[in-house]
Enzyme design. Structure first.
Site, PDB file in Angstrom:
ATOM      1  N   GLY A 188       0.813  -1.412  -0.162  1.00 47.44           N
ATOM      2  CA  GLY A 188      -0.116   0.232   0.209  1.00 47.44           C
ATOM      3  C   GLY A 188       0.691   1.241   0.076  1.00 47.44           C
ATOM      4  O   GLY A 188       2.121   1.120   0.035  1.00 47.44           O
ATOM      5  N   ALA A 189       0.094   2.288  -0.095  1.00 47.45           N
ATOM      6  CA  ALA A 189       0.900   3.478  -0.200  1.00 47.45           C
ATOM      7  C   ALA A 189       0.388   4.394   1.184  1.00 47.45           C
ATOM      8  O   ALA A 189      -0.736   4.760   1.494  1.00 47.45           O
ATOM      9  CB  ALA A 189       0.418   4.412  -1.268  1.00 47.45           C
ATOM     10  N   GLY A 190       1.373   4.777   1.921  1.00 47.31           N
ATOM     11  CA  GLY A 190       1.405   5.444   3.132  1.00 47.31           C
ATOM     12  C   GLY A 190       1.173   6.995   2.946  1.00 47.31           C
ATOM     13  O   GLY A 190       1.780   7.469   1.767  1.00 47.31           O
ATOM     14  N   GLU A 191       0.977   7.800   3.847  1.00 41.56           N
ATOM     15  CA  GLU A 191       1.302   9.258   3.748  1.00 41.56           C
ATOM     16  C   GLU A 191       2.746   9.599   3.460  1.00 41.56           C
ATOM     17  O   GLU A 191       2.893  10.432   2.626  1.00 41.56           O
ATOM     18  CB  GLU A 191       0.619  10.005   4.843  1.00 41.56           C
ATOM     19  CG  GLU A 191       0.141  11.303   4.731  1.00 41.56           C
ATOM     20  CD  GLU A 191      -0.168  11.959   6.143  1.00 41.56           C
ATOM     21  OE1 GLU A 191       0.152  13.143   6.070  1.00 41.56           O
ATOM     22  OE2 GLU A 191      -0.310  11.363   7.039  1.00 41.56           O
ATOM     23  N   PHE A 192       3.615   8.948   4.044  1.00 45.47           N
ATOM     24  CA  PHE A 192       5.090   9.342   4.162  1.00 45.47           C
ATOM     25  C   PHE A 192       5.843   8.418   3.040  1.00 45.47           C
ATOM     26  O   PHE A 192       7.025   8.458   2.934  1.00 45.47           O
ATOM     27  CB  PHE A 192       5.695   9.333   5.358  1.00 45.47           C
ATOM     28  CG  PHE A 192       5.111  10.292   6.367  1.00 45.47           C
ATOM     29  CD1 PHE A 192       5.573  11.570   6.613  1.00 45.47           C
ATOM     30  CD2 PHE A 192       4.052   9.570   6.930  1.00 45.47           C
ATOM     31  CE1 PHE A 192       4.784  12.279   7.276  1.00 45.47           C
ATOM     32  CE2 PHE A 192       3.322  10.646   7.911  1.00 45.47           C
ATOM     33  CZ  PHE A 192       3.743  11.844   8.444  1.00 45.47           C
ATOM     34  N   GLY A 193       5.288   7.270   2.418  1.00 41.16           N
ATOM     35  CA  GLY A 193       5.950   6.469   1.583  1.00 41.16           C
ATOM     36  C   GLY A 193       5.472   4.998   1.545  1.00 41.16           C
ATOM     37  O   GLY A 193       4.066   4.867   1.926  1.00 41.16           O
ATOM     38  N   GLU A 194       5.913   4.248   0.887  1.00 38.07           N
ATOM     39  CA  GLU A 194       5.327   2.998   0.336  1.00 38.07           C
ATOM     40  C   GLU A 194       5.087   2.168   1.877  1.00 38.07           C
ATOM     41  O   GLU A 194       6.031   2.082   2.811  1.00 38.07           O
ATOM     42  CB  GLU A 194       6.112   2.073  -0.325  1.00 38.07           C
ATOM     43  CG  GLU A 194       6.328   2.792  -1.816  1.00 38.07           C
ATOM     44  CD  GLU A 194       7.187   2.033  -2.669  1.00 38.07           C
ATOM     45  OE1 GLU A 194       7.224   2.308  -4.045  1.00 38.07           O
ATOM     46  OE2 GLU A 194       8.167   1.454  -2.269  1.00 38.07           O
TER      47      GLU A 194
ATOM     48  N   LYS B 107       6.481   0.234   7.037  1.00 40.64           N
ATOM     49  CA  LYS B 107       6.096   1.520   6.502  1.00 40.64           C
ATOM     50  C   LYS B 107       7.589   2.348   6.490  1.00 40.64           C
ATOM     51  O   LYS B 107       8.487   2.488   7.291  1.00 40.64           O
ATOM     52  CB  LYS B 107       5.344   2.505   7.600  1.00 40.64           C
ATOM     53  CG  LYS B 107       3.764   2.081   7.754  1.00 40.64           C
ATOM     54  CD  LYS B 107       3.029   3.197   8.516  1.00 40.64           C
ATOM     55  CE  LYS B 107       1.502   2.605   8.428  1.00 40.64           C
ATOM     56  NZ  LYS B 107       0.968   3.753   9.026  1.00 40.64           N
TER      57      LYS B 107
ATOM     58  N   ASP C  99      -9.476   9.987  14.634  1.00 40.55           N
ATOM     59  CA  ASP C  99      -9.304   9.822  13.275  1.00 40.55           C
ATOM     60  C   ASP C  99      -9.809   8.387  13.313  1.00 40.55           C
ATOM     61  O   ASP C  99      -9.541   7.416  12.555  1.00 40.55           O
ATOM     62  CB  ASP C  99      -8.386  10.005  12.536  1.00 40.55           C
ATOM     63  CG  ASP C  99      -8.773   9.815  11.093  1.00 40.55           C
ATOM     64  OD1 ASP C  99      -9.810   9.837  10.544  1.00 40.55           O
ATOM     65  OD2 ASP C  99      -7.675   9.443  10.294  1.00 40.55           O
TER      66      ASP C  99
HETATM   67  P1  AMP Z   1      -1.538   3.763   6.590  1.00 40.39           P
HETATM   68  O1  AMP Z   1      -0.561   4.637   6.145  1.00 40.39           O
HETATM   69  O2  AMP Z   1      -1.167   3.313   7.977  1.00 40.39           O
HETATM   70  O3  AMP Z   1      -2.835   4.224   6.479  1.00 40.39           O
HETATM   71  O4  AMP Z   1      -1.400   2.551   5.733  1.00 40.39           O
HETATM   72  C1  AMP Z   1      -1.567   2.500   4.392  1.00 40.39           C
HETATM   73  C2  AMP Z   1      -2.285   0.993   3.820  1.00 40.39           C
HETATM   74  O5  AMP Z   1      -1.134  -0.115   4.114  1.00 40.39           O
HETATM   75  C3  AMP Z   1      -3.270   0.577   4.799  1.00 40.39           C
HETATM   76  O6  AMP Z   1      -4.478   1.002   4.250  1.00 40.39           O
HETATM   77  C4  AMP Z   1      -3.223  -0.904   4.694  1.00 40.39           C
HETATM   78  O7  AMP Z   1      -3.720  -1.337   3.510  1.00 40.39           O
HETATM   79  C5  AMP Z   1      -1.674  -1.124   4.531  1.00 40.39           C
HETATM   80  N1  AMP Z   1      -1.183  -1.520   6.001  1.00 40.39           N
HETATM   81  C6  AMP Z   1      -0.803  -0.568   7.047  1.00 40.39           C
HETATM   82  N2  AMP Z   1      -0.461  -1.151   7.840  1.00 40.39           N
HETATM   83  C7  AMP Z   1      -0.466  -2.298   7.826  1.00 40.39           C
HETATM   84  C8  AMP Z   1      -0.525  -3.659   8.557  1.00 40.39           C
HETATM   85  N3  AMP Z   1       0.139  -3.561   9.800  1.00 40.39           N
HETATM   86  N4  AMP Z   1      -0.653  -4.868   8.191  1.00 40.39           N
HETATM   87  C9  AMP Z   1      -1.336  -5.142   6.985  1.00 40.39           C
HETATM   88  N5  AMP Z   1      -1.549  -3.811   5.994  1.00 40.39           N
HETATM   89  C10 AMP Z   1      -1.038  -2.887   6.474  1.00 40.39           C
END
Ligand code: AMP
EC number: 2.7.10.1
Length: 912
Positions: free
Chosen positions: A557-563, A582, A675
């Site tokens: 997935g894509a987080g706010e700060f990176g992959e 992350k 949130d």
């Molecule tokens: P976040 O930046 O924390 O919102 O993470 C972005 C995406 O990554 C989420 O919507 C999840 O799909 C995936 N993700 C984040 N943390 C986890 C985790 N601990 N286990 C599985 N997927 C995760």
């Protein structure tokens, strides 16, 4: 395998055809870096997509840094050597959208920085709401708005032969769907709706108003020869009253009344008849009496004149009888009884009546009414009077009766042919009473009323008032006075009682709420911002992990700060663990690094099975990473959408219980999440839900404007309690509100709260008291809990520990989940007006008492015959005391809830 790859692929210029948001669907295959011989090297598993807007095809010389990045694209599935061997093609499909576009077209560019990739296809498209006719209004082809959550309001145009009822509007969603039709057109008079068009009414049919649903056949005795008639014409001899509706048959005047009979009593006549055989088709038949006085010799008749009285009246008689009084004695009369109805005056020639001839009897004269005192001496009184109003013949003489007051049994009678007398030989100083009557050939008339001479010394020439009348009147003030005193007394008593009751209530209101004391043995959350050096906070709460212990496997997935990637963590002396990693993208600012690691500083303080667990951080080498436990099923909202309808209610309640338990832990630690939403809950392969995402809260607090932006989707208006939106009052109680929204998301399998409504509309609707309706097939108890979480008064919302025990109770007693919210009280796509107690939701007394947290009384209620909600509705405060509900707070709670249910029944549920 070479360093510094930077390969670009550019499309030709693409016209956007007026759309301001476009979608790009990519299909590609990507090689798993791990499967490359020689290790990772510089191999990448992502590539970047960019765009550049321009009005024409001048863009061959665009510099790399002029392109705007759309996204980094990662593959869901990458292929390996084995797949190649097996000739398996693992095709990935990703869709991204871009907008708002401001120029006529754009170029797309793809940057590969070292992935082994094959871009198979690129499909570029936009979405529109197709032209449609809805509610007789035509809506044109409409290209969707620039914003992914934007609804475009489009006005419709009424189709031919229709008129606007309420301005027709619809909303074109970003998905190209028409939503929320408002207003409508109606076929004008003379036309009816068929297959979204307005068709003319055929001859013989009519439609009077746009609001009539369809053309109707002309009513009886009417016709029309034209098309598009708005009314029908009456046949000959038939009429319509102005106030008759066009749907009513044409009517005619009634036939004559029948079988009239008379009954004569001296100078009174009573007439009776039966209604006409033909009422002319109307219900408004009444009767009119014409009176004629006829000469028995000549046979000539004349109108009776004003002396005749009609009881109850002469015209507009609704009943079939009438009485005439004060007729002349011994006279021939003819009475004509005429039936009339609403259209009689439109055909005066057709009047029909029945006549009755009568002769009045001989009648005695009416009583003398006006008497005057004449000369009064010590022992004589003179009186004079006028002939009776109706002598009914020649008066032969008058009889005068008098007696000393209170000595009625010894009276004197004098007779006189004149209308004066003098009575003498009376006792001086005494009061006397006089009565007079007249005699004709038919006999004596009735005596006059009593005339009182108070004392013989009095003398005057005034007319006397009859004794009886004066004494009657003298009683009136007494009655008035006593009634007034009575009313005042009653008012005082009622006022006293009411004010007493009110005092009782207001006193009860002032009773302090039962204070609950909580004693905790848990740590308190420490805000990492309180540390001067954020790095210190991270190391206080998070373990440092060596990068070599981590194996990154794939991007998830894509987080706010990176992959965000999945991978494995192998710490010395411990089992290898699957983890989520992350990463902080390269080129970050110091603030970004602080914020990124801030989440770890928060997460590291928590230790609970329903809070995502932090394994540690990598800060000593690059990239900077946060390592957490791996949640196989990813974020809860996506997971539920993917598995729509797949779980039992108990499974869903289990998920909710976990989230509530995690939240209880956070609130006990004094941490406010801000949130809480299904997208920020992660779910593992055992369906255990864990609260995550401890990053956004700061952004929200630092940027007051951000709460009101409709762009970017970062600000959770739909999940946030009104007081937090209005004045940033974020508390565990506002988290409870968000929890209610999460419950709704879970029970509706990831539906978007408030659907496509704009954030502004959501804020307004919630402020006005509207709440989300129950999700489909939702147990009443759960929906009630949601409504409780959405109480406007944040102190009235349940606490997380109460939510946990409520859900535990439901899980232990699954039959309590069988009662679903009534389908009819569920308003799909609309919000329902909120009331803290949804009476519709309660099927049993137990359920109701549970919901207002008075469950302890269920048994007592049942034992005393209050076993249904109907019976409970009758309960009074007295009854509660009798049942042993002695605590004032509990009495208040039960009575208030009953009152609310009654009010709700009266008002009904109001859709937005
Ligand atoms: P976040 O930046 O924390 O919102 O993470 C972005 C995406 O990554 C989420 O919507 C999840 O799909 C995936 N993700 C984040 N943390 C986890 C985790 N601990 N286990 C599985 N997927 C995760």
């Amino acid at each position: 395998m070479e360093q510094n790859q930077n390969n670009w692929l550019l499309t030709s210029w693409i016209s956007n055809e007026g759309a301001s948001r476009i979608f790009i669907e990519l299909k590609f295959t990507l090689r798993d870096c791990n499967s490359l011989p020689g290790g990772l090297g510089t191999c990448k598993e992502t590539f970047n997509m960019y765009y550049f807007e321009s009005d024409d095809e001048d863009g061959r010389n665009i510099k790399e840094n002029q392109y705007i990045k759309i996204d980094t694209i990662a593959a869901d599935e990458s292929f390996t050597e084995l797949d190649l061997g097996d000739r398996v093609m693992k095709l990935n499909t990703e869709v991204r959208d871009v907008g708002p576009l401001t120029k006529k077209g754009f170029y797309l560019a793809f940057q590969d920085v070292g992935a082994c990739i094959a871009l198979v296809s690129v499909r570029v498209y936009y979405k529109k709401c197709p032209s449609v006719i809805r509610n007789l209004a035509r809506f044109p082809d409409t290209i969707t708005g620039a914003d992914s959550s934007q609804l475009l309001e489009v006005s419709g145009v009424c189709v031919n032969h229709s008129v606007t009822d309420e301005a027709p509007k619809m909303h074109c969603s970003a998905e190209g769907e028409w939503l929320v039709p408002i207003g409508k057109c109606l076929c004008k008079a003379g036309y009816e709706e068929k297959n979204n068009t307005c068709q003319v009414c055929r001859p013989g049919f009519f439609k009077a108003s746009p609001h009539s649903p369809s053309c109707s056949k002309c009513p009886p005795h009417s016709y029309t020869l034209d098309e598009a008639s708005t009314s029908c014409l009456c046949e000959e001899h038939y009429f319509r009253k102005e106030s008759d509706p066009p749907t009513m048959a044409c009517t005619r005047p009634p036939s004559a009344p029948r079988s009239a009979i008379s009954n004569v009593n001296e100078t009174s006549v009573f007439l009776e008849w039966i209604p006409p055989a033909d009422t002319g088709g109307r219900k408004d038949v009444s009767y009119y009496i014409a009176c004629k006085k006829c000469n028995s010799h000549s046979g000539l008749c004349e109108a009776c004149g004003g002396h005749v009285r009609y009881l109850p009246q002469q015209t507009g008689l609704k009943n079939t009888s009438v009485m005439m009084v004060d007729l002349l004695a011994h006279t021939n009369y003819t009475f004509e009884i005429e039936a009339v109805n609403g259209v009689s005056d439109q055909n005066p020639g057709a009047r029909q009546f029945v006549s009755v001839n009568v002769t009045t009897n001989q009648a005695a004269p009416s009583p003398v009414s006006s008497v005057k005192k004449g000369k009064i001496t010590k022992n004589s009184i003179s009186l004079s009077w006028q002939e009776p109003d109706r002598p009914n013949g020649i008066i032969l003489e008058y009889e005068i009766k008098y007696f000393e007051k209170d000595q009625e049994m010894s009276y004197t009678i004098i007779k006189s042919k004149e209308t004066t007398i003098t009575a003498d030989g009376l006792k001086p100083g005494s009061a006397y009473v006089f009565q007079i009557r007249a005699r004709t050939a038919a006999g004596y008339g009735g005596f006059s009323r009593r005339f009182d001479v108070p004392c013989l010394e009095n003398s005057s020439g005034q007319e006397w008032e009859p004794v009886a009348a004066s004494s009657d009147q003298s009683q009136i003030p007494i009655i008035v006075v006593s009634v007034t005193v009575g009313v005042i007394l009653l008012a005082v008593v009622i006022g006293f009682l009411l004010s007493g009751r009110r005092c009782g209530y207001s006193k009860a209101k002032q009773d302090p709420e039962e204070e609950k004391m909580h004693f905790h043995n848990v740590r308190t959350y420490i805000d990492p911002h309180t540390y001067e050096d954020p790095n210190q906070a991270v190391h206080e709460f998070a373990k440092e992990i060596e990068a070599s212990c981590i194996t990154i496997e794939r991007v998830i997935g894509a987080g706010e700060f990176g992959e965000v990637c999945s991978g494995r963590l192998k710490l010395q002396g411990k089992r290898e663990l699957p983890v989520a990693i992350k990463t902080l993208k390269v080129g970050y600012t110091e603030k970004q690094r602080r914020d990124f690691l801030g989440e770890a500083s928060i997460m590291g303080q928590f230790d609970h099975p329903n809070i995502i667990h932090l394994e540690g951080v990598v800060t000593k080498s690059k990239p900077v990473m946060i390592v957490t436990e791996y949640m196989e099923n990813g974020s809860l909202d996506t997971f539920l959408k993917k598995n729509d309808g797949q779980f039992t209610v108990i499974q869903l309640v289990g998920m909710l219980r976990g989230i509530a338990s995690g939240m209880k832990y956070l609130s006990d630690m004094g941490y406010v999440h801000r949130d809480l939403a299904a997208r920020n809950i992660l779910i593992n392969s055992n369906l255990v839900c864990k609260v995550s995402d401890f990053g956004l809260s700061r952004v929200l607090e630092d940027d007051p404007e951000a709460a009101y932006t409709t762009r970017g989707g970062k600000i959770p208006i739909r999940w946030t309690a009104p007081e937090a939106i209005a004045f940033r009052k974020f508390t565990s109680a506002s988290d409870v509100w968000s929890y209610g929204i999460v419950m709704w998301e879970v029970m509706s399998y990831g539906e978007r709260p408030y659907w496509e409504m704009t954030n502004q509309d959501v804020i307004k609707a919630v402020e006005e008291g509207y709440r989300l309706p129950s999700p489909m097939d939702c147990p009443a108890a759960l929906y009630q809990l949601m409504l409780d979480c959405w109480q406007k008064d944040r102190n009235s919302r349940p606490k997380f520990d109460e939510i946990v025990s409520m859900l535990d109770k439901l899980i232990r007693n699954p039959s309590s989940l069988k009662t679903l919210v009534n389908a009819s009280s569920r308003v799909s796509n609309l919000l329902v007006e909120h009331s803290p107690v949804g009476s519709g939701a309660y099927r049993s007394v137990g359920e109701w008492l549970e919901a207002i947290k008075m469950g302890r009384y269920t048994e007592i209620f049942m034992e005393n015959g209050y076993s249904s909600m109907d019976a409970v509705a009758q309960v009074t405060l007295e009854d509660l005391r009798r049942l042993g509900v002695t605590l004032v707070g509990h009495q208040k709670k039960i009575m208030n809830s009953l009152q609310e249910m009654k009010v709700q029944l009266v008002n009904g549920m109001v859709p937005l």
